[in-house]
Design a protein around this motif. Structure first.
Motif, PDB file in Angstrom:
ATOM      1  N   ASN A   1       0.841  -1.198   0.000  1.00 30.08           N
ATOM      2  CA  ASN A   1       0.000   0.000   0.000  1.00 30.08           C
ATOM      3  C   ASN A   1       0.874   1.246   0.000  1.00 30.08           C
ATOM      4  O   ASN A   1       1.828   1.344   0.772  1.00 30.08           O
ATOM      5  N   ILE A   2       0.538   2.196  -0.851  1.00 30.63           N
ATOM      6  CA  ILE A   2       1.294   3.444  -0.982  1.00 30.63           C
ATOM      7  C   ILE A   2       0.306   4.598  -0.927  1.00 30.63           C
ATOM      8  O   ILE A   2      -0.591   4.688  -1.765  1.00 30.63           O
ATOM      9  N   ILE A   3       0.449   5.484   0.074  1.00 29.63           N
ATOM     10  CA  ILE A   3      -0.489   6.582   0.280  1.00 29.63           C
ATOM     11  C   ILE A   3       0.186   7.921  -0.013  1.00 29.63           C
ATOM     12  O   ILE A   3       1.285   8.190   0.473  1.00 29.63           O
ATOM     13  N   PHE A   4      -0.467   8.762  -0.801  1.00 33.88           N
ATOM     14  CA  PHE A   4       0.047  10.074  -1.160  1.00 33.88           C
ATOM     15  C   PHE A   4      -0.459  11.148  -0.195  1.00 33.88           C
ATOM     16  O   PHE A   4      -1.534  11.000   0.399  1.00 33.88           O
ATOM     17  N   PRO A   5       0.278  12.246  -0.047  1.00 36.37           N
ATOM     18  CA  PRO A   5      -0.200  13.380   0.764  1.00 36.37           C
ATOM     19  C   PRO A   5      -1.486  13.972   0.193  1.00 36.37           C
ATOM     20  O   PRO A   5      -1.819  13.771  -0.979  1.00 36.37           O
ATOM     21  N   LEU A   6      -2.201  14.747   1.018  1.00 34.86           N
ATOM     22  CA  LEU A   6      -3.488  15.289   0.581  1.00 34.86           C
ATOM     23  C   LEU A   6      -3.584  16.813   0.681  1.00 34.86           C
ATOM     24  O   LEU A   6      -4.678  17.363   0.603  1.00 34.86           O
ATOM     25  N   CYS A   7      -2.441  17.504   0.829  1.00 30.13           N
ATOM     26  CA  CYS A   7      -2.440  18.969   0.866  1.00 30.13           C
ATOM     27  C   CYS A   7      -1.525  19.502  -0.236  1.00 30.13           C
ATOM     28  O   CYS A   7      -0.440  18.950  -0.471  1.00 30.13           O
ATOM     29  N   TRP A   8      -1.939  20.611  -0.862  1.00 31.07           N
ATOM     30  CA  TRP A   8      -1.236  21.171  -2.027  1.00 31.07           C
ATOM     31  C   TRP A   8      -1.030  22.661  -1.794  1.00 31.07           C
ATOM     32  O   TRP A   8      -1.855  23.318  -1.142  1.00 31.07           O
ATOM     33  N   ASP A   9       0.068  23.203  -2.345  1.00 31.99           N
ATOM     34  CA  ASP A   9       0.313  24.642  -2.164  1.00 31.99           C
ATOM     35  C   ASP A   9      -0.623  25.508  -3.002  1.00 31.99           C
ATOM     36  O   ASP A   9      -0.654  26.730  -2.857  1.00 31.99           O
ATOM     37  N   GLY A  10      -1.405  24.890  -3.892  1.00 33.57           N
ATOM     38  CA  GLY A  10      -2.393  25.622  -4.677  1.00 33.57           C
ATOM     39  C   GLY A  10      -1.822  26.360  -5.869  1.00 33.57           C
ATOM     40  O   GLY A  10      -2.575  27.012  -6.609  1.00 33.57           O
ATOM     41  N   LYS A  11      -0.522  26.238  -6.106  1.00 32.71           N
ATOM     42  CA  LYS A  11       0.110  26.990  -7.197  1.00 32.71           C
ATOM     43  C   LYS A  11       0.936  26.100  -8.126  1.00 32.71           C
ATOM     44  O   LYS A  11       0.790  26.190  -9.346  1.00 32.71           O
ATOM     45  N   SER A  12       1.801  25.302  -7.569  1.00 31.80           N
ATOM     46  CA  SER A  12       2.787  24.567  -8.363  1.00 31.80           C
ATOM     47  C   SER A  12       2.233  23.219  -8.825  1.00 31.80           C
ATOM     48  O   SER A  12       1.723  22.437  -8.022  1.00 31.80           O
ATOM     49  N   LEU A  13       2.371  22.956 -10.108  1.00 28.97           N
ATOM     50  CA  LEU A  13       1.976  21.657 -10.634  1.00 28.97           C
ATOM     51  C   LEU A  13       3.025  20.600 -10.353  1.00 28.97           C
ATOM     52  O   LEU A  13       2.748  19.400 -10.416  1.00 28.97           O
ATOM     53  N   ASP A  14       4.232  21.031 -10.055  1.00 29.94           N
ATOM     54  CA  ASP A  14       5.333  20.128  -9.756  1.00 29.94           C
ATOM     55  C   ASP A  14       6.362  20.905  -8.951  1.00 29.94           C
ATOM     56  O   ASP A  14       6.224  22.123  -8.746  1.00 29.94           O
ATOM     57  N   SER A  15       7.387  20.243  -8.467  1.00 27.17           N
ATOM     58  CA  SER A  15       8.491  20.871  -7.743  1.00 27.17           C
ATOM     59  C   SER A  15       9.751  20.078  -8.045  1.00 27.17           C
ATOM     60  O   SER A  15       9.676  18.956  -8.555  1.00 27.17           O
ATOM     61  N   PRO A  16      10.941  20.640  -7.766  1.00 31.99           N
ATOM     62  CA  PRO A  16      12.185  19.962  -8.132  1.00 31.99           C
ATOM     63  C   PRO A  16      12.292  18.523  -7.627  1.00 31.99           C
ATOM     64  O   PRO A  16      12.796  17.649  -8.337  1.00 31.99           O
ATOM     65  N   ASP A  17      11.837  18.272  -6.418  1.00 34.52           N
ATOM     66  CA  ASP A  17      11.891  16.900  -5.898  1.00 34.52           C
ATOM     67  C   ASP A  17      10.555  16.184  -6.028  1.00 34.52           C
ATOM     68  O   ASP A  17      10.394  15.065  -5.538  1.00 34.52           O
ATOM     69  N   HIS A  18       9.580  16.841  -6.656  1.00 34.73           N
ATOM     70  CA  HIS A  18       8.245  16.292  -6.895  1.00 34.73           C
ATOM     71  C   HIS A  18       7.463  16.069  -5.602  1.00 34.73           C
ATOM     72  O   HIS A  18       6.435  15.397  -5.597  1.00 34.73           O
ATOM     73  N   ARG A  19       7.946  16.676  -4.493  1.00 32.31           N
ATOM     74  CA  ARG A  19       7.300  16.526  -3.194  1.00 32.31           C
ATOM     75  C   ARG A  19       7.000  17.867  -2.519  1.00 32.31           C
ATOM     76  O   ARG A  19       6.075  17.966  -1.717  1.00 32.31           O
TER      77      ARG A  19
END
Length: 375
Positions: A220-238
């Motif tokens: 099982n792999i669970i992703f985070p559920l909060c977003w900065d509301g601006k960036s579609l991606d980031s350098p480390d993708h996290r």
């Protein structure tokens, strides 16, 4: 918010994906699961299978344009998957998907699992269809959850994210709220109550099981559920995503408070991977030193380095509508769907041919002395 189910009745009902006239709907497919008990709470929870699209050494997030990339992955979803995924609407590039809902052209990928035999050679452990996904060609089971109408904001075209760390070899010590875990099946596709992947110490662990699992292993792999509301991606993708304040909630409780830095709540994504280890359960074939024989394609024999990658590709506003309409399992009249034989026809061409199913002296791309990538 939880969706409790009694498992006894559900496991006694055999599922089918088509009626005699060839038609079906979500209730037909999920009848065995729904037999386990009534829905226990409001909100949306999609649960559906995506068949295998390709097994290949590509990673357009961590190693864009590199072919082959660092380690082997199993990939599911739309057939636009490639060594380079452009920051645009993937749903406009794909022509088919291996997922149940035909508007989901997203791509999801995870590390493969290998068996290390006593003589030091390796063989890939095949994926098997998850419970209630009869007819799927292996692949991954996908969950999207939301606590209620207008409670989450669906991802935008170009959005992508990564969870987990391929280089981690120790526990995150998150207890029952850990982000990834493994379940050891006593028989195929059985392992305790549904939707509680990291609760039961009898079945669950955050590392690869150290004993034979008669029915296979689930990850099982669970992703985070909060977003900065601006960036579609980031350098480390996290960096553009985060867990709620106070730590990650236990799936499927998605009501945690998001931090000020990441104020937008997004649907929680969870992946389930089932590996058919049944042909590797003879301990006579296990390493003589007593070590457990299963190794992720990264060279990780602990399991702590399990991770998942995601590129959003739902068509138009279909995911937002499903979340706001509180769609449940595969019962969502708003989303067109397809039967397993149809989604199994979709595939991604192999661009870096390698040994996929035979025995091999070393893992593709991995130096087993250092677990480092060697091109």
């Amino acid at each position: 918010m939880l969706w409790p189910f009694g498992v006894g009745a559900a496991f006694l009902v055999s599922g089918t994906y088509a009626r005699s006239n060839g038609s079906y709907n979500g209730s037909d497919l999920d009848a065995p699961m729904l037999a386990g008990g009534p829905r226990g709470g409001p909100g949306a929870m999609l649960r559906f299978g995506c068949s295998q699209a390709v097994i290949e050494r590509l990673d357009p997030l961590v190693n864009p344009d590199l072919n082959p990339s660092a380690h082997m992955h199993q990939i599911v979803g739309g057939n636009a998957f490639n060594a380079s995924m452009p920051l645009e609407d993937i749903s406009q590039l794909a022509t088919c998907t291996t997922c149940h809902f035909t508007q989901d052209f997203s791509n999801y990928w995870t590390a493969n699992l290998y068996f290390k035999a006593r003589n030091g050679t390796y063989k890939r452990v095949p994926q098997m269809a998850n419970q209630f996904n009869d007819g799927d060609a292996g692949g991954i089971t996908i969950y999207y959850t939301s606590p209620g109408t207008n409670a989450t904001t669906a991802f935008k075209p170009g959005f992508r994210m990564l969870t987990g760390d391929a280089m981690r070899r120790t526990s995150e010590n998150l207890g029952k709220n850990m982000q990834q875990c493994y379940r050891c099946f006593s028989e195929p596709n059985f392992g305790g109550s549904m939707y509680s992947p990291c609760f039961d110490p009898k079945w669950d662990t955050d590392h690869l099981p150290k004993q034979p699992c008669p029915g296979g292993i689930r990850s099982n792999i669970i992703f985070p559920l909060c977003w900065d509301g601006k960036s579609l991606d980031s350098p480390d993708h996290r960096e553009h995503i985060a867990h709620p304040v106070g730590g990650p909630p236990s799936f499927s409780i998605v009501t945690g408070t998001c931090p000020e830095s990441h104020p937008v709540k997004i649907p929680q994504v969870m992946l389930e991977v089932n590996w058919d280890t049944r042909s590797f359960n003879d301990e006579i074939e296990w390493p003589e030193d007593g070590s457990q024989p299963f190794v992720l394609s990264t060279g990780d024999d602990t399991g702590y380095g399990q991770h998942g990658d995601y590129v959003f590709g739902w068509q138009d506003d279909s995911l937002q509508l499903a979340m706001d309409s509180q769609c449940y399992l595969r019962n969502c009249s708003l989303l067109p769907s397809q039967m397993p034989p149809d989604k199994n026809k979709c595939s991604v061409p192999v661009t870096a041919p390698e040994n996929i199913d035979g025995w091999m002296d070393t893992l593709p791309g991995v130096d087993m002395e250092t677990s480092a990538y060697t091109p």
